[in-house]
Motif scaffolding. Structure first.
Motif, PDB file in Angstrom:
ATOM      1  N   ASN A  24       0.831  -1.207   0.000  1.00 39.86           N
ATOM      2  CA  ASN A  24       0.000   0.000   0.000  1.00 39.86           C
ATOM      3  C   ASN A  24       0.865   1.256   0.000  1.00 39.86           C
ATOM      4  O   ASN A  24       0.516   2.258  -0.636  1.00 39.86           O
ATOM      5  N   GLU A  25       1.997   1.196   0.688  1.00 40.99           N
ATOM      6  CA  GLU A  25       2.905   2.360   0.755  1.00 40.99           C
ATOM      7  C   GLU A  25       3.499   2.656  -0.617  1.00 40.99           C
ATOM      8  O   GLU A  25       3.593   3.818  -1.023  1.00 40.99           O
ATOM      9  N   SER A  28       0.848   4.190  -3.007  1.00 37.82           N
ATOM     10  CA  SER A  28       0.446   5.576  -2.733  1.00 37.82           C
ATOM     11  C   SER A  28       1.606   6.562  -2.668  1.00 37.82           C
ATOM     12  O   SER A  28       1.382   7.754  -2.476  1.00 37.82           O
ATOM     13  N   SER A  38       1.225   9.288  -7.858  1.00 42.00           N
ATOM     14  CA  SER A  38       1.554   7.945  -7.391  1.00 42.00           C
ATOM     15  C   SER A  38       1.133   6.902  -8.423  1.00 42.00           C
ATOM     16  O   SER A  38       0.335   7.178  -9.330  1.00 42.00           O
ATOM     17  N   THR A  72      -9.814   5.751  -2.442  1.00 42.72           N
ATOM     18  CA  THR A  72      -9.258   4.621  -1.694  1.00 42.72           C
ATOM     19  C   THR A  72      -8.463   3.703  -2.619  1.00 42.72           C
ATOM     20  O   THR A  72      -7.545   3.010  -2.163  1.00 42.72           O
ATOM     21  N   GLU A  74      -6.345   4.584  -4.734  1.00 40.67           N
ATOM     22  CA  GLU A  74      -4.980   5.103  -4.837  1.00 40.67           C
ATOM     23  C   GLU A  74      -4.097   4.659  -3.679  1.00 40.67           C
ATOM     24  O   GLU A  74      -2.874   4.725  -3.783  1.00 40.67           O
ATOM     25  N   ASN A  75      -4.698   4.228  -2.580  1.00 39.28           N
ATOM     26  CA  ASN A  75      -3.953   3.967  -1.354  1.00 39.28           C
ATOM     27  C   ASN A  75      -4.002   2.532  -0.861  1.00 39.28           C
ATOM     28  O   ASN A  75      -3.304   2.186   0.080  1.00 39.28           O
ATOM     29  N   CYS A  76      -4.840   1.718  -1.469  1.00 36.70           N
ATOM     30  CA  CYS A  76      -5.060   0.369  -0.956  1.00 36.70           C
ATOM     31  C   CYS A  76      -5.084  -0.629  -2.119  1.00 36.70           C
ATOM     32  O   CYS A  76      -5.973  -0.563  -2.984  1.00 36.70           O
TER      33      CYS A  76
END
Length: 169
Positions: A24-25, A28, A38, A72, A74-76
């Motif tokens: 996830n890091e 994003s 990202s 969400t 974009e981050n998960c």
């Protein structure tokens, strides 16, 4: 299966494979200049374009300016994978519509306009658009020192491949 759908599924499989590799890091991370976007923001943009292409508005038109934009994704990685799976299911269900004439609403820089398309032309545009964003993702992957083993990632099938020459000292 129709070649346009098959090509889109093959292209989208690349992001499915990429999501399995990323945390996830990493998904994003927006630290790469000059745009500070990202991998996740590009994947979300790709998926939004496809999702929108598969949804008609209440007038029976496809409005590319009215996209989902679920941040969400974009981050998960799980959210992104779930969104992608929905798109793939919908894409597999449109084969009978490919020759249909449709109206697409888009903004090419001078305000919204209506454009005559066939459904297959819109899906071909979505596929090319995806490959273009994969090229950008490729730059981000490189700057983040993330290796993704796919020699065709971000390359249009018609792009001539440059031979790599190893120079020994």
């Amino acid at each position: 299966m129709n070649n346009i759908i098959e090509s889109s599924l093959l292209t989208l499989q690349k992001s499915k494979d990429l999501l399995l590799k990323l945390s996830n890091e990493e998904l994003s991370d927006a630290s790469v200049s000059p745009y500070y976007s990202s991998i996740g923001s590009h994947l979300r943009h790709i998926y939004d374009f496809y999702y929108c292409s598969l949804e008609f508005n209440n007038e029976g038109k496809i409005d590319l300016t009215s996209r989902k934009r679920d941040l969400t994704v974009e981050n998960c990685c799980n959210s992104a994978s779930n969104y992608l799976n929905k798109i793939i299911e919908s894409l597999q269900a449109v084969e009978g519509k490919l020759t249909d004439s449709i109206i697409v609403i888009d903004d090419l820089g001078c305000g919204k306009i209506e454009i005559d398309y066939t459904y297959s032309a819109l899906l071909a545009q979505a596929n090319s658009h995806t490959i273009h964003h994969y090229a950008i993702i490729g730059y981000i992957l490189d700057r983040l020192n993330i290796t993704f083993e796919d020699s065709n990632f971000g390359y249009n099938p018609t792009t001539p491949k440059k031979e790599r020459v190893l120079v020994k000292n």
